[in-house]
Motif scaffolding. Structure first.
Motif, mmCIF file in Angstrom:
data_model
loop_
_atom_site.group_PDB
_atom_site.id
_atom_site.type_symbol
_atom_site.label_atom_id
_atom_site.label_comp_id
_atom_site.label_asym_id
_atom_site.label_seq_id
_atom_site.Cartn_x
_atom_site.Cartn_y
_atom_site.Cartn_z
ATOM 1 N N ALA A 294 0.827 -1.206 0.000
ATOM 2 C CA ALA A 294 0.000 0.000 0.000
ATOM 3 C C ALA A 294 0.860 1.254 0.000
ATOM 4 N N THR A 295 0.450 2.235 -0.800
ATOM 5 C CA THR A 295 1.157 3.517 -0.812
ATOM 6 C C THR A 295 0.709 4.405 0.347
ATOM 7 N N TRP A 296 -0.471 4.122 0.894
ATOM 8 C CA TRP A 296 -0.977 4.863 2.056
ATOM 9 C C TRP A 296 -0.728 4.089 3.342
ATOM 10 N N THR A 297 -0.392 4.820 4.392
ATOM 11 C CA THR A 297 -0.422 4.246 5.737
ATOM 12 C C THR A 297 -1.871 4.285 6.223
ATOM 13 N N LYS A 298 -2.146 3.582 7.327
ATOM 14 C CA LYS A 298 -3.496 3.639 7.909
ATOM 15 C C LYS A 298 -3.837 5.078 8.307
ATOM 16 N N SER A 299 -2.869 5.816 8.794
ATOM 17 C CA SER A 299 -3.099 7.197 9.203
ATOM 18 C C SER A 299 -3.501 8.063 8.020
ATOM 19 N N GLN A 300 -2.855 7.860 6.868
ATOM 20 C CA GLN A 300 -3.199 8.632 5.677
ATOM 21 C C GLN A 300 -4.611 8.299 5.189
ATOM 22 N N TYR A 301 -4.978 7.019 5.276
ATOM 23 C CA TYR A 301 -6.341 6.630 4.926
ATOM 24 C C TYR A 301 -7.336 7.310 5.861
ATOM 25 N N ASP A 302 -7.031 7.308 7.152
ATOM 26 C CA ASP A 302 -7.909 7.928 8.151
ATOM 27 C C ASP A 302 -8.129 9.413 7.837
ATOM 28 N N GLN A 303 -7.064 10.099 7.427
ATOM 29 C CA GLN A 303 -7.172 11.529 7.121
ATOM 30 C C GLN A 303 -8.090 11.758 5.925
ATOM 31 N N ALA A 304 -7.939 10.927 4.883
ATOM 32 C CA ALA A 304 -8.804 11.063 3.709
ATOM 33 C C ALA A 304 -10.255 10.764 4.069
ATOM 34 N N PHE A 305 -10.460 9.739 4.877
ATOM 35 C CA PHE A 305 -11.807 9.373 5.330
ATOM 36 C C PHE A 305 -12.448 10.532 6.097
ATOM 37 N N ALA A 306 -11.672 11.150 7.008
ATOM 38 C CA ALA A 306 -12.191 12.256 7.822
ATOM 39 C C ALA A 306 -12.579 13.445 6.951
ATOM 40 N N GLN A 307 -11.782 13.707 5.910
ATOM 41 C CA GLN A 307 -12.099 14.826 5.022
ATOM 42 C C GLN A 307 -13.390 14.558 4.243
ATOM 43 N N ILE A 308 -13.590 13.313 3.847
ATOM 44 C CA ILE A 308 -14.834 12.957 3.162
ATOM 45 C C ILE A 308 -16.034 13.172 4.079
ATOM 46 N N GLN A 309 -15.897 12.798 5.341
ATOM 47 C CA GLN A 309 -16.990 13.007 6.291
ATOM 48 C C GLN A 309 -17.326 14.493 6.422
ATOM 49 N N LYS A 310 -16.304 15.341 6.390
ATOM 50 C CA LYS A 310 -16.537 16.788 6.453
ATOM 51 C C LYS A 310 -17.317 17.254 5.217
ATOM 52 N N TYR A 311 -16.937 16.740 4.050
ATOM 53 C CA TYR A 311 -17.639 17.112 2.823
ATOM 54 C C TYR A 311 -19.092 16.654 2.854
ATOM 55 N N ILE A 312 -19.327 15.451 3.375
ATOM 56 C CA ILE A 312 -20.697 14.935 3.450
ATOM 57 C C ILE A 312 -21.532 15.803 4.392
ATOM 58 N N LYS A 313 -20.976 16.136 5.554
ATOM 59 C CA LYS A 313 -21.706 16.953 6.541
ATOM 60 C C LYS A 313 -21.960 18.364 6.027
ATOM 61 N N ASN B 245 -12.615 2.175 10.246
ATOM 62 C CA ASN B 245 -11.873 0.914 10.335
ATOM 63 C C ASN B 245 -12.510 -0.169 9.472
ATOM 64 N N ALA B 246 -13.852 -0.185 9.434
ATOM 65 C CA ALA B 246 -14.546 -1.186 8.613
ATOM 66 C C ALA B 246 -14.306 -0.939 7.129
ATOM 67 N N GLU B 247 -14.304 0.328 6.713
ATOM 68 C CA GLU B 247 -14.064 0.648 5.315
ATOM 69 C C GLU B 247 -12.624 0.319 4.919
ATOM 70 N N TYR B 248 -11.695 0.585 5.823
ATOM 71 C CA TYR B 248 -10.290 0.251 5.559
ATOM 72 C C TYR B 248 -10.130 -1.258 5.389
ATOM 73 N N GLN B 249 -10.801 -2.014 6.261
ATOM 74 C CA GLN B 249 -10.725 -3.473 6.187
ATOM 75 C C GLN B 249 -11.368 -3.990 4.903
ATOM 76 N N GLU B 250 -12.438 -3.311 4.435
ATOM 77 C CA GLU B 250 -13.108 -3.752 3.214
ATOM 78 C C GLU B 250 -12.166 -3.707 2.019
ATOM 79 N N CYS B 251 -11.264 -2.709 1.998
ATOM 80 C CA CYS B 251 -10.264 -2.647 0.920
ATOM 81 C C CYS B 251 -9.473 -3.953 0.858
ATOM 82 N N PHE B 252 -9.065 -4.440 2.031
ATOM 83 C CA PHE B 252 -8.238 -5.648 2.081
ATOM 84 C C PHE B 252 -9.071 -6.910 1.848
#
Length: 448
Positions: A172-191, A421-428
């Protein structure tokens, strides 16, 4: 149509493709269980970094660049005759792929990979596997000579001496932390009301030598995917293990799309496997994601469909594949009589199941957050017959190799109800079996 039995024992699709390796534009498609291998297109269009060129064949193995700039509207010249009753059967026509970023640039400012982004050839000569035998087909005037040329080529052992190997593990080119940051930004856009769903994906890359084709039979056996395929254009290779149909163009102008949205892993234990399937069946979150994409596709297709013809005959079906269970719906429509099928395909790309909703804003957010252009991943591979019938997939569960870099991707739809965490696991869940198999070709270099 010239048709003749090839005197060659079938030792698998990959072996056949290896022996045809010297021919330009070798492509394999598996549609509804039918194996089609095509090569040496009469003419082809190719785009690299948004520059489109066309080439014409002047020998079985030689091409020259056309003097005039190509126009895709003129390149796709479909007949107006009523289609024969041969659905899901290639009879000569157009084959190729359109990558995600090439399609998204219709709508947004997007970067592209420095590899072929679009390729379609006019294929009038091809091979079909029928009941364990190989038959040569051709619409060309030189069919008899071409048959003899191919027969000689198949009798010659492939000269591919450099076997595929990974020089570095695909990771993976992303660490778990980088995935978390992208996920959090998406949540902000949705809200904030920017979007309802974003399909967030991550890339797994490695360095490799040799031909990706060496791995193909192993991957096709592993996945048993209904929309498998392979394409080679010079030093670019694309290996599809896709379970997802984008659009079937059927007879009488009928079209069908089958978006996938909702995934749960498979288990060897039948009790656990059934529990996993039932979890997906009753998942309100996955149903909400799925219906968003169904509505998006209904809207995309309605532009070209006869009024009142857009239907949803299947909603939230569960289809089980070797590694995962998927939630799959179905949308059908009847195209207007004056519509160009390629225009329908191209403008409907990228598919809503791999962007999110609303579609244009989703693509903008993907462009902002993902670490690299997707390339062929989430694009489409398929064919059109000359009468406009055909079939095109969504390039998920797919591997691309350009020069010495090999990559595959995985992701999932993010909504307000998603758990990071569930979405990250779904990738794998989606990619781990393919990743593990790919990494068996890793051969560490000797240290001195």
């Amino acid at each position: 149509m010239f048709r003749k039995l090839l005197d060659f024992p079938s030792n698998g699709i990959a072996d056949l493709l290896h022996r045809l390796d010297s021919l330009f534009g070798c492509i394999y498609l598996k549609n509804s269980g039918e194996d089609i291998i095509a090569f040496s297109p009469e003419q082809y269009c190719i785009s690299i970094q948004q520059q489109l060129f066309s080439y014409s064949r002047n020998h079985f193995t030689h091409y020259q660049k056309d003097k005039t700039n190509p126009s895709l509207n003129h390149f796709f010249n479909f007949t107006t005759q009523s289609a024969p009753k041969t659905q899901h059967t290639f009879q000569g026509g157009y084959m190729g792929f359109i990558d995600y970023n090439y399609a998204s640039r219709q709508h947004i400012d997007a970067n592209t990979k420095s590899q072929p982004n679009f390729y379609v050839g006019i294929y009038k000569t091809f091979i079909k596997q029928e009941k364990g035998q190989l038959f040569f087909y051709s619409l060309e005037d030189c069919a008899e000579a071409f048959f003899k040329f191919i027969q000689q080529l198949l009798a010659t052992q492939s000269l591919n001496n450099q076997k595929f190997k990974l020089l570095s593990k695909c990771s993976a080119t992303w660490t778990k932390s980088q995935y978390d940051q992208a996920f959090a930004q998406i949540q902000k856009y949705i809200k904030a009301g920017d979007c309802y769903q974003i399909n967030l994906t991550q890339e797994f890359i490695g360095k490799a030598n040799g031909s990706l084709l060496d791995t193909a039979e192993n991957f096709w056996k592993l996945t048993d995917a209904p929309y498998s395929g392979y394409l080679k254009i010079d030093d670019f290779e694309l290996l599809s293990c896709s379970p997802e149909l984008f659009i079937d163009f059927e007879t009488d102008r009928k079209i069908t799309t089958k978006p996938i949205k909702g995934t749960m892993p498979r288990y060897d234990d039948p009790i656990l496997d059934e529990q996993s399937k039932n979890t997906l069946i009753h998942s309100e979150k996955d149903q909400a994601e799925n219906v968003m994409i169904v509505d998006l596709l209904r809207n995309d297709l309605s532009v070209y469909a006869e009024t009142g013809s857009v239907k949803t005959p299947k909603l939230f079906n569960i289809e089980s594949f070797k590694q995962v269970h998927h939630m799959v719906s179905e949308v059908t429509a009847t195209l207007k009589s004056d519509v160009n099928p390629f225009e329908v395909l191209f403008t409907a790309l990228p598919g809503g199941s791999i962007t999110g909703a609303p579609k244009i804003r989703a693509m903008q957010i993907i462009e902002e957050l993902e670490s690299a252009p997707r390339g062929a991943y989430c694009g489409s591979l398929g064919y059109f017959n000359f009468d406009g019938t055909g079939s095109w997939n969504i390039l998920i569960r797919s591997i691309q190799k350009y020069q010495d870099e090999v990559s595959l991707w995985a992701g999932g739809g993010i909504t307000i109800a998603s758990d990071c965490n569930a979405e990250y696991q779904e990738c794998f869940d989606k990619v781990s079996a393919m990743l593990d198999l790919l990494n068996t070709w890793h051969q560490p270099q000797n240290e001195f």
